[in-house]
Scaffold this active site. Sequence first.
Site, mmCIF file in Angstrom:
data_model
loop_
_atom_site.group_PDB
_atom_site.id
_atom_site.type_symbol
_atom_site.label_atom_id
_atom_site.label_comp_id
_atom_site.label_asym_id
_atom_site.label_seq_id
_atom_site.Cartn_x
_atom_site.Cartn_y
_atom_site.Cartn_z
ATOM 1 N N GLU A 113 0.761 -1.097 0.047
ATOM 2 C CA GLU A 113 0.125 -0.135 -0.141
ATOM 3 C C GLU A 113 0.881 1.181 -0.032
ATOM 4 O O GLU A 113 1.774 1.398 0.912
ATOM 5 C CB GLU A 113 -0.899 -0.019 1.125
ATOM 6 N N ASP A 141 -5.441 2.844 -1.223
ATOM 7 C CA ASP A 141 -6.305 3.591 -0.191
ATOM 8 C C ASP A 141 -6.512 4.913 -0.912
ATOM 9 O O ASP A 141 -5.388 5.410 -1.201
ATOM 10 C CB ASP A 141 -5.350 3.675 1.108
ATOM 11 N N GLN A 199 -9.458 1.087 0.182
ATOM 12 C CA GLN A 199 -9.917 1.840 1.279
ATOM 13 C C GLN A 199 -10.362 3.050 1.191
ATOM 14 O O GLN A 199 -9.625 3.913 0.334
ATOM 15 C CB GLN A 199 -8.570 1.592 2.496
ATOM 16 N N GLU A 201 -11.420 2.678 6.621
ATOM 17 C CA GLU A 201 -10.439 2.857 7.612
ATOM 18 C C GLU A 201 -10.406 4.306 7.948
ATOM 19 O O GLU A 201 -9.448 5.130 7.274
ATOM 20 C CB GLU A 201 -9.164 2.486 6.777
#
Length: 284
Positions: free
Chosen positions: A145, A180, A208, A244
Amino acid sequence: MLNLAANLSWLYTDLPFLDRFEAAARDGFAGVECLFPHEHDEAEVAARLRDTGLQLVLFNARPGDWAQGDRGLACLPGREADFRRSIDEALARAQRLMCPRVHVMAGLCVAPTLEERQHARALYLQQLGWAAEQAEQAGVTLMIEPINPRDMPGYLLQLQAEAHAVVQTIGSPALQVQMDLYHCQIVEGDVTMKLRQYLPTGRVGHLQIAAVPDRGEPGQGELSYVHVLEEVQRLGYGGWIGLEYRPRKIQPGGTSSGLTWLDTLPGSLQKPPGMSDSGSIDAL
């Protein structure tokens, strides 16, 4: 339809960690993710999953000593053995908890010279290549990530293109990108075009989301998640989307009351309350 997973390290923090599973199930989630399950009794985690019917869809491998500043081990010279132990441990835990994905943190690289940074990247590729081989044998997918330098200064992996280049270089089906959109917006912006570029490749294994800039509920902030999630759906992404974010209401029940942001999503992203045949959340 969206497959939304509650991140239990960020949500329901007014409750002890093990009690958050029941809270997520009560709010209608079918999947959960978390940062570091090794910090909790594994038998108790397994029992909570079993009792609630939740699926653990993602967790982080042990990142080293977080309290001492470690943010992953993969790129750190001299920590090779620690990294490999963390992967062996995480893969075994993923199998026992029936979790299909493990996020592997890269580590910090605050090297003062270009040569040292290049060495860190070479070590990162070497370690990930080994880890991907182990993951293939275990039937688990590893995730990498990009993380923004404002929240995590010095983190080795910051750009989507860098992560995809790593995945392509290693060439293992057991290695994918965890995208993300909070980090992506902070570092690069142009989120819609990034989604159009990368989701069709099949290299993105997990998404995310959180609001930018405060990392609160996605219903506010500079990113329009109505637009973003419609684009995700249009592109045919059917994987999990981890929530998240940090609930803005910090009082007891703040996570649950904050889920009203889902009411802002258009009907094309929602169905009547309840679970779909696949067990994913339809509406809250």
